[in-house]
Motif scaffolding. Sequence first.
Motif, mmCIF file in Angstrom:
data_model
loop_
_atom_site.group_PDB
_atom_site.id
_atom_site.type_symbol
_atom_site.label_atom_id
_atom_site.label_comp_id
_atom_site.label_asym_id
_atom_site.label_seq_id
_atom_site.Cartn_x
_atom_site.Cartn_y
_atom_site.Cartn_z
ATOM 1 N N PRO A 15 21.928 23.466 -25.796
ATOM 2 C CA PRO A 15 21.014 24.357 -25.089
ATOM 3 C C PRO A 15 21.625 24.782 -23.755
ATOM 4 N N ALA A 16 21.298 25.992 -23.327
ATOM 5 C CA ALA A 16 21.831 26.495 -22.058
ATOM 6 C C ALA A 16 21.312 25.631 -20.911
ATOM 7 N N ALA A 17 22.103 25.543 -19.863
ATOM 8 C CA ALA A 17 21.665 24.811 -18.670
ATOM 9 C C ALA A 17 20.533 25.592 -18.007
ATOM 10 N N ILE A 18 19.627 24.873 -17.352
ATOM 11 C CA ILE A 18 18.502 25.525 -16.680
ATOM 12 C C ILE A 18 19.002 26.306 -15.468
ATOM 13 N N LYS A 19 20.000 25.764 -14.812
ATOM 14 C CA LYS A 19 20.570 26.400 -13.617
ATOM 15 C C LYS A 19 21.982 26.868 -13.914
ATOM 16 N N ALA A 20 22.406 27.940 -13.243
ATOM 17 C CA ALA A 20 23.801 28.370 -13.348
ATOM 18 C C ALA A 20 24.699 27.297 -12.724
ATOM 19 N N TRP A 21 25.875 27.116 -13.313
ATOM 20 C CA TRP A 21 26.826 26.090 -12.855
ATOM 21 C C TRP A 21 27.099 26.240 -11.346
ATOM 22 N N GLY A 22 27.249 27.486 -10.903
ATOM 23 C CA GLY A 22 27.566 27.766 -9.503
ATOM 24 C C GLY A 22 26.466 27.351 -8.539
ATOM 25 N N LYS A 23 25.239 27.210 -9.062
ATOM 26 C CA LYS A 23 24.114 26.858 -8.193
ATOM 27 C C LYS A 23 23.746 25.384 -8.272
ATOM 28 N N MET A 24 24.458 24.629 -9.110
ATOM 29 C CA MET A 24 24.128 23.205 -9.262
ATOM 30 C C MET A 24 24.701 22.380 -8.111
ATOM 31 N N THR A 25 24.024 21.306 -7.807
ATOM 32 C CA THR A 25 24.565 20.332 -6.852
ATOM 33 C C THR A 25 25.623 19.497 -7.588
ATOM 34 N N GLY A 26 26.345 18.710 -6.847
ATOM 35 C CA GLY A 26 27.355 17.842 -7.448
ATOM 36 C C GLY A 26 26.759 16.931 -8.503
ATOM 37 N N ASN A 27 25.601 16.366 -8.187
ATOM 38 C CA ASN A 27 24.943 15.470 -9.131
ATOM 39 C C ASN A 27 24.487 16.194 -10.391
ATOM 40 N N GLU A 28 23.942 17.384 -10.213
ATOM 41 C CA GLU A 28 23.484 18.164 -11.371
ATOM 42 C C GLU A 28 24.660 18.525 -12.278
ATOM 43 N N ARG A 29 25.785 18.815 -11.673
ATOM 44 C CA ARG A 29 26.980 19.126 -12.477
ATOM 45 C C ARG A 29 27.442 17.909 -13.265
ATOM 46 N N LYS A 30 27.406 16.767 -12.599
ATOM 47 C CA LYS A 30 27.808 15.529 -13.257
ATOM 48 C C LYS A 30 26.900 15.242 -14.448
ATOM 49 N N GLU A 31 25.596 15.422 -14.235
ATOM 50 C CA GLU A 31 24.627 15.190 -15.322
ATOM 51 C C GLU A 31 24.836 16.167 -16.473
ATOM 52 N N ARG A 32 25.076 17.416 -16.143
ATOM 53 C CA ARG A 32 25.297 18.425 -17.176
ATOM 54 C C ARG A 32 26.556 18.076 -17.989
ATOM 55 N N LYS A 33 27.596 17.644 -17.318
ATOM 56 C CA LYS A 33 28.829 17.253 -18.014
ATOM 57 C C LYS A 33 28.581 16.088 -18.970
ATOM 58 N N GLN A 34 27.802 15.111 -18.493
ATOM 59 C CA GLN A 34 27.503 13.965 -19.353
ATOM 60 C C GLN A 34 26.656 14.375 -20.544
ATOM 61 N N PHE A 35 25.683 15.265 -20.268
ATOM 62 C CA PHE A 35 24.837 15.771 -21.350
ATOM 63 C C PHE A 35 25.699 16.472 -22.413
ATOM 64 N N LEU A 36 26.623 17.320 -21.952
ATOM 65 C CA LEU A 36 27.470 18.070 -22.896
ATOM 66 C C LEU A 36 28.372 17.144 -23.710
ATOM 67 N N LEU A 37 28.925 16.150 -23.038
ATOM 68 C CA LEU A 37 29.808 15.216 -23.739
ATOM 69 C C LEU A 37 29.045 14.484 -24.849
ATOM 70 N N ALA A 38 27.816 14.050 -24.550
ATOM 71 C CA ALA A 38 26.984 13.377 -25.556
ATOM 72 C C ALA A 38 26.625 14.358 -26.678
ATOM 73 N N TRP A 39 26.368 15.598 -26.297
ATOM 74 C CA TRP A 39 26.035 16.623 -27.307
ATOM 75 C C TRP A 39 27.227 16.843 -28.240
ATOM 76 N N TYR A 40 28.410 16.993 -27.660
ATOM 77 C CA TYR A 40 29.616 17.229 -28.464
ATOM 78 C C TYR A 40 29.871 16.049 -29.409
ATOM 79 N N ARG A 41 29.547 14.858 -28.969
ATOM 80 C CA ARG A 41 29.756 13.663 -29.800
ATOM 81 C C ARG A 41 28.801 13.643 -30.993
ATOM 82 N N ASP A 42 27.552 14.118 -30.770
ATOM 83 C CA ASP A 42 26.506 13.967 -31.788
ATOM 84 C C ASP A 42 26.117 15.264 -32.482
ATOM 85 N N ALA A 43 26.782 16.355 -32.161
ATOM 86 C CA ALA A 43 26.349 17.672 -32.661
ATOM 87 C C ALA A 43 26.272 17.714 -34.186
ATOM 88 N N GLN A 44 25.279 18.446 -34.663
ATOM 89 C CA GLN A 44 25.130 18.634 -36.103
ATOM 90 C C GLN A 44 26.169 19.639 -36.589
#
Length: 148
Positions: A15-44
């Motif tokens: 799913p698309a991120a709620i915020k644009a990457w350029g507008k995310m804080t450092g923490n939000e970027r870190k969370e988004r990266k972790q979310f994507l990595l988990a998604w890539y691992r489990d994707a259908q």
Amino acid sequence: MIAYDIDGVLAEKPPAAIKAWGKMTGNERKERKQFLLAWYRDAQPLYQPTEPFTAISARKEEDAIHETTRLWFEQHYPNMLQHLILLPVSRSIENVVRFKSAAIELYEVTEFTEDNKKILKGLAQNNLSCKLWYWERGMTERLAYNLK
Ligand SMILES: [Mg+2]
């Protein structure tokens, strides 16, 4: 060489991120990266190629993403992946079109399947000697993509 986009074609797209990457804080970027990595691992898995292929994707070229993606292919498409080519620069339509066009030429790709019509349009405008196909989740067959 036959090639496919990954997200939205071979694997369910995140799913698309709620915020644009350029507008995310450092923490939000870190969370988004972790979310994507988990998604890539489990994707259908989605579209099922019948012969070995190369994957050309705007997933970011970083060690963890590359390795997670490679392992996912081994699990879902064993011995089918020939090359895994991920985006080494920031993700914009322009950058992705340039990157995918260069990969198509370098690997002498003769057929490429993609779910993003903006990318397909850009690729078609670059007059590559490669047949372009449009496919997205829910379609039974790919459609040949031509500029209108
Ligand atoms: Mg895609």
